[in-house]
Design a protein around this motif. Sequence first.
Motif, PDB file in Angstrom:
ATOM      1  N   GLU A 181       0.790  -1.231   0.000  1.00 25.70           N
ATOM      2  CA  GLU A 181       0.000   0.000   0.000  1.00 25.70           C
ATOM      3  C   GLU A 181       0.827   1.288   0.000  1.00 25.70           C
ATOM      4  O   GLU A 181       0.317   2.331  -0.406  1.00 25.70           O
ATOM      5  N   ARG A 182       2.066   1.247   0.429  1.00 30.84           N
ATOM      6  CA  ARG A 182       2.886   2.463   0.417  1.00 30.84           C
ATOM      7  C   ARG A 182       3.605   2.673  -0.913  1.00 30.84           C
ATOM      8  O   ARG A 182       4.326   3.654  -1.085  1.00 30.84           O
ATOM      9  N   GLY A 183       3.395   1.729  -1.828  1.00 31.24           N
ATOM     10  CA  GLY A 183       4.020   1.850  -3.141  1.00 31.24           C
ATOM     11  C   GLY A 183       2.985   1.753  -4.231  1.00 31.24           C
ATOM     12  O   GLY A 183       1.972   2.450  -4.201  1.00 31.24           O
ATOM     13  N   THR A 184       3.210   0.861  -5.177  1.00 32.88           N
ATOM     14  CA  THR A 184       2.316   0.717  -6.326  1.00 32.88           C
ATOM     15  C   THR A 184       2.012  -0.748  -6.569  1.00 32.88           C
ATOM     16  O   THR A 184       2.797  -1.626  -6.195  1.00 32.88           O
ATOM     17  N   LEU A 185       0.903  -1.007  -7.222  1.00 29.14           N
ATOM     18  CA  LEU A 185       0.558  -2.374  -7.620  1.00 29.14           C
ATOM     19  C   LEU A 185       1.249  -2.695  -8.944  1.00 29.14           C
ATOM     20  O   LEU A 185       0.620  -2.882  -9.978  1.00 29.14           O
ATOM     21  N   GLU A 195     -11.846   6.888   2.864  1.00 30.33           N
ATOM     22  CA  GLU A 195     -10.829   7.776   2.278  1.00 30.33           C
ATOM     23  C   GLU A 195      -9.659   6.987   1.693  1.00 30.33           C
ATOM     24  O   GLU A 195      -8.868   7.535   0.925  1.00 30.33           O
ATOM     25  N   ARG A 196      -9.556   5.722   2.067  1.00 32.42           N
ATOM     26  CA  ARG A 196      -8.402   4.910   1.675  1.00 32.42           C
ATOM     27  C   ARG A 196      -8.804   3.751   0.763  1.00 32.42           C
ATOM     28  O   ARG A 196      -8.067   2.776   0.634  1.00 32.42           O
ATOM     29  N   ARG A 197      -9.941   3.862   0.132  1.00 29.64           N
ATOM     30  CA  ARG A 197     -10.419   2.822  -0.780  1.00 29.64           C
ATOM     31  C   ARG A 197     -10.062   3.239  -2.209  1.00 29.64           C
ATOM     32  O   ARG A 197     -10.729   4.074  -2.812  1.00 29.64           O
ATOM     33  N   PHE A 198      -8.976   2.671  -2.742  1.00 31.75           N
ATOM     34  CA  PHE A 198      -8.480   3.157  -4.035  1.00 31.75           C
ATOM     35  C   PHE A 198      -8.009   2.062  -4.982  1.00 31.75           C
ATOM     36  O   PHE A 198      -7.452   2.348  -6.034  1.00 31.75           O
ATOM     37  N   TYR A 199      -8.219   0.795  -4.644  1.00 31.19           N
ATOM     38  CA  TYR A 199      -7.782  -0.300  -5.512  1.00 31.19           C
ATOM     39  C   TYR A 199      -8.977  -1.046  -6.088  1.00 31.19           C
ATOM     40  O   TYR A 199     -10.061  -1.077  -5.484  1.00 31.19           O
ATOM     41  N   ASP A 200      -8.744  -1.697  -7.214  1.00 25.85           N
ATOM     42  CA  ASP A 200      -9.709  -2.614  -7.787  1.00 25.85           C
ATOM     43  C   ASP A 200      -9.103  -4.019  -7.764  1.00 25.85           C
ATOM     44  O   ASP A 200      -7.924  -4.203  -8.093  1.00 25.85           O
ATOM     45  N   MET A 201      -9.896  -5.011  -7.373  1.00 27.23           N
ATOM     46  CA  MET A 201      -9.381  -6.373  -7.264  1.00 27.23           C
ATOM     47  C   MET A 201      -8.869  -6.908  -8.594  1.00 27.23           C
ATOM     48  O   MET A 201      -7.943  -7.733  -8.612  1.00 27.23           O
ATOM     49  N   ALA A 202      -9.425  -6.454  -9.693  1.00 27.64           N
ATOM     50  CA  ALA A 202      -8.957  -6.932 -11.008  1.00 27.64           C
ATOM     51  C   ALA A 202      -7.483  -6.591 -11.206  1.00 27.64           C
ATOM     52  O   ALA A 202      -6.708  -7.414 -11.740  1.00 27.64           O
ATOM     53  N   ASP A 203      -7.075  -5.410 -10.761  1.00 27.85           N
ATOM     54  CA  ASP A 203      -5.672  -5.002 -10.898  1.00 27.85           C
ATOM     55  C   ASP A 203      -4.776  -5.816  -9.971  1.00 27.85           C
ATOM     56  O   ASP A 203      -3.639  -6.167 -10.320  1.00 27.85           O
ATOM     57  N   TYR A 204      -5.275  -6.099  -8.784  1.00 26.46           N
ATOM     58  CA  TYR A 204      -4.519  -6.874  -7.787  1.00 26.46           C
ATOM     59  C   TYR A 204      -4.282  -8.291  -8.300  1.00 26.46           C
ATOM     60  O   TYR A 204      -3.144  -8.780  -8.299  1.00 26.46           O
ATOM     61  N   VAL A 205      -5.330  -8.936  -8.760  1.00 28.94           N
ATOM     62  CA  VAL A 205      -5.206 -10.299  -9.275  1.00 28.94           C
ATOM     63  C   VAL A 205      -4.282 -10.327 -10.494  1.00 28.94           C
ATOM     64  O   VAL A 205      -3.431 -11.229 -10.630  1.00 28.94           O
ATOM     65  N   ALA A 206      -4.392  -9.349 -11.354  1.00 29.38           N
ATOM     66  CA  ALA A 206      -3.546  -9.288 -12.552  1.00 29.38           C
ATOM     67  C   ALA A 206      -2.075  -9.192 -12.189  1.00 29.38           C
ATOM     68  O   ALA A 206      -1.218  -9.790 -12.864  1.00 29.38           O
ATOM     69  N   LEU A 207      -1.764  -8.472 -11.127  1.00 31.37           N
ATOM     70  CA  LEU A 207      -0.377  -8.342 -10.685  1.00 31.37           C
ATOM     71  C   LEU A 207       0.214  -9.701 -10.331  1.00 31.37           C
ATOM     72  O   LEU A 207       1.352 -10.016 -10.706  1.00 31.37           O
ATOM     73  N   PHE A 208      -0.543 -10.516  -9.618  1.00 34.37           N
ATOM     74  CA  PHE A 208      -0.029 -11.838  -9.245  1.00 34.37           C
ATOM     75  C   PHE A 208       0.167 -12.714 -10.481  1.00 34.37           C
ATOM     76  O   PHE A 208       1.154 -13.458 -10.566  1.00 34.37           O
ATOM     77  N   HIS A 209      -0.741 -12.621 -11.424  1.00 36.54           N
ATOM     78  CA  HIS A 209      -0.576 -13.417 -12.645  1.00 36.54           C
ATOM     79  C   HIS A 209       0.665 -12.979 -13.422  1.00 36.54           C
ATOM     80  O   HIS A 209       1.373 -13.824 -13.998  1.00 36.54           O
ATOM     81  N   GLN A 210       0.952 -11.690 -13.416  1.00 33.20           N
ATOM     82  CA  GLN A 210       2.204 -11.213 -14.027  1.00 33.20           C
ATOM     83  C   GLN A 210       3.409 -11.833 -13.328  1.00 33.20           C
ATOM     84  O   GLN A 210       4.369 -12.266 -13.977  1.00 33.20           O
ATOM     85  N   ALA A 211       3.357 -11.857 -12.003  1.00 36.23           N
ATOM     86  CA  ALA A 211       4.467 -12.414 -11.227  1.00 36.23           C
ATOM     87  C   ALA A 211       4.625 -13.908 -11.512  1.00 36.23           C
ATOM     88  O   ALA A 211       5.745 -14.390 -11.751  1.00 36.23           O
ATOM     89  N   TRP A 212       3.528 -14.625 -11.500  1.00 36.85           N
ATOM     90  CA  TRP A 212       3.602 -16.075 -11.747  1.00 36.85           C
ATOM     91  C   TRP A 212       4.076 -16.371 -13.159  1.00 36.85           C
ATOM     92  O   TRP A 212       4.795 -17.352 -13.375  1.00 36.85           O
ATOM     93  N   ASP A 213       3.701 -15.531 -14.120  1.00 41.30           N
ATOM     94  CA  ASP A 213       4.165 -15.718 -15.494  1.00 41.30           C
ATOM     95  C   ASP A 213       5.679 -15.584 -15.600  1.00 41.30           C
ATOM     96  O   ASP A 213       6.284 -16.116 -16.542  1.00 41.30           O
ATOM     97  N   GLN A 214       6.279 -14.860 -14.642  1.00 33.34           N
ATOM     98  CA  GLN A 214       7.738 -14.705 -14.611  1.00 33.34           C
ATOM     99  C   GLN A 214       8.388 -15.626 -13.579  1.00 33.34           C
ATOM    100  O   GLN A 214       9.532 -15.429 -13.180  1.00 33.34           O
ATOM    101  N   ASP A 215       7.617 -16.631 -13.133  1.00 32.84           N
ATOM    102  CA  ASP A 215       8.115 -17.628 -12.169  1.00 32.84           C
ATOM    103  C   ASP A 215       8.550 -17.004 -10.846  1.00 32.84           C
ATOM    104  O   ASP A 215       9.497 -17.484 -10.202  1.00 32.84           O
TER     105      ASP A 215
END
Length: 270
Positions: A10-14, A57-77
């Motif tokens: 949360e202190r950085g970026t997805l 005031e701190r609700r700023f993410y969408d789950m679609a972006d969060y899930v996509a990040l993990f799939h990017q990571a898994w695609d790179q092992d």
Amino acid sequence: MLTDYHNHLERGTLTLDYLKLFTNEAKKKGIQHFGISEHAYHFYQTKNILSNPWVDERRFYDMADYVALFHQAWDQDIDVKMSIEMDYTPGKHKEMEAFISQYDFDYVIGSIHWVDDFGIDLKEYIQEWEKRDLHDVYKKYFDQVVTLAESNLFDIVGHLDLVKIFKYVPTDEEFLLNEYDRATTALSNSKTAVEISTAGLRKPVGELYPDERLLQMCFDKNIPIVLSSDAHQPNDVGADYDQAVAFAKRIGYTSLMTFEKGERIEVPLG
């Protein structure tokens, strides 16, 4: 084997670059089981579960972006578990279950940060400690631990005695031990593991979560554990793990629980 299952972006970026700062730190520190568990209240999809001015005031993410990040990571092992840290919210069991079931989490952390309208671990609310009855706050907090466990929605309960964060702790030991006892009894009858969290060492309380007497009750009732740092920045991944491992072994633990897509595997601690 070591785990670190409680970490936040949360202190950085997805983004993959920011995530790699965490996974690289975990690898450097010899942590074989690593996961990200962002606060659920940051996501638009949880508005029907927990909503108050501080949270909204701190609700700023969408789950679609969060899930996509993990799939990017898994695609790179990149070996990283996908999780969420959900504020356990009394009266919202159906909504929490509906949210959790939509996503293929490796595990889910349930934590208690709110007692009614009181954000117990927030500096913005610290003045409330002097206005409220300490025993009442503790009883309501551990009431929630009990019903969190009974819900069986969560794989891990986060920082089990977070309520001590600002060093407001009842001096009545009989009262405190009774709260610990009923919480651990409920946890022992659930699937929920307890984390030894080093985050408390970086907070005003200056000690690990949970209290030694509380962890001893967990051990005596055969409640499994994980290790977590609750890192909100990369260099805190695995922080002070020498103390956490020594603490667990002193109590008598010789193993940790690991999680992968709902599968639980016990591994040796150390």
